[in-house]
Design a protein around this motif. Structure first.
Motif, short mmCIF file in Angstrom:
data_model
loop_
_atom_site.label_atom_id
_atom_site.label_comp_id
_atom_site.label_asym_id
_atom_site.label_seq_id
_atom_site.Cartn_x
_atom_site.Cartn_y
_atom_site.Cartn_z
N ASN A 54 1.24 18.55 -12.02
CA ASN A 54 0.15 19.48 -12.34
C ASN A 54 -0.27 20.29 -11.12
OD1 ASN A 54 0.08 18.79 -15.03
ND2 ASN A 54 -1.67 17.42 -14.82
N LEU A 55 -0.28 19.67 -9.95
CA LEU A 55 -0.60 20.41 -8.72
C LEU A 55 0.45 21.49 -8.45
CD1 LEU A 55 -1.82 17.56 -6.36
CD2 LEU A 55 -3.19 19.45 -7.27
N LYS A 56 1.71 21.17 -8.65
CA LYS A 56 2.78 22.16 -8.45
C LYS A 56 2.62 23.32 -9.41
CE LYS A 56 6.51 19.19 -6.77
NZ LYS A 56 7.88 18.73 -7.03
N ILE A 57 2.42 23.01 -10.68
CA ILE A 57 2.28 24.06 -11.70
C ILE A 57 1.09 24.96 -11.37
CG2 ILE A 57 1.63 24.45 -14.12
CD1 ILE A 57 3.36 21.91 -14.76
N VAL A 92 1.80 27.12 -8.09
CA VAL A 92 2.74 28.21 -8.36
C VAL A 92 2.06 29.29 -9.19
CG1 VAL A 92 4.87 28.81 -9.60
CG2 VAL A 92 4.83 26.83 -8.06
N ALA A 93 1.26 28.90 -10.18
CA ALA A 93 0.53 29.88 -10.99
C ALA A 93 -0.45 30.68 -10.13
CB ALA A 93 -0.19 29.18 -12.14
N LEU A 94 -1.14 30.00 -9.21
CA LEU A 94 -2.05 30.67 -8.30
C LEU A 94 -1.30 31.68 -7.44
CD1 LEU A 94 -5.14 30.01 -6.78
CD2 LEU A 94 -3.44 29.61 -5.00
N LEU A 95 -0.14 31.28 -6.91
CA LEU A 95 0.64 32.17 -6.07
C LEU A 95 1.15 33.39 -6.84
CD1 LEU A 95 2.56 29.45 -4.07
CD2 LEU A 95 0.77 30.97 -3.19
N LYS A 96 1.54 33.19 -8.09
CA LYS A 96 1.98 34.32 -8.91
C LYS A 96 0.86 35.33 -9.09
CE LYS A 96 5.56 31.94 -11.58
NZ LYS A 96 5.94 31.43 -12.92
#
Length: 129
Positions: free
Chosen positions: A85-88, A91-95
């Motif tokens: 969940n942290l990875k997802i 990555v969503a934040l970075l996008k």
């Protein structure tokens, strides 16, 4: 005093402070505003609050010199999440940041893997390969 223990997990990414491949700089205030907006969106979408540590840095690569910011997240023991969940969420934040700050490429380092987020194959024209 309480001690709360979790397995260590970190995620780090570097975002340049130049819009696209232009000469238009992104100010600290613009970066922080984009980050706060993205954090709120991630919390709304995923229910995950990402605490982000910022460090100023510089990207140097074969003619490219660009001021940048390193973003780092950790597994915060007070509000633990699964690593997936942290990875997802990160990555969503970075996008979201990539779109808002007009970034073509961001590399993400996790404890167990490295990802590259890329909008297109284009390369900064200052890079001399």
């Amino acid at each position: 005093m309480n001690i709360i223990k979790n397995n260590t997990f970190t995620g780090t990414a570097t975002i340049g402070l130049i819009r696209g491949y232009s000469k238009i700089s992104i100010t600290n205030a613009e970066f922080k505003a984009a980050l706060l907006k993205a954090q709120q969106e991630i919390y709304k979408q995923y229910g995950i609050g990402l605490s982000v540590k910022l460090l100023h840095s510089e990207i140097l690569f074969l003619g490219q010199e660009e001021p940048s910011i390193d973003l780092q997240i950790i597994q915060y023991p007070k509000f633990p999440q699964t690593e997936e969940n942290l990875k997802i969420a990160f990555v969503a934040l970075l996008k979201l940041l990539m779109i808002d700050l007009e970034q073509n490429r961001v590399v993400v380092l996790f404890t167990d893997e490295t990802l590259m987020l890329e909008v297109s194959d284009s390369i900064d024209p200052r890079i001399q390969l």
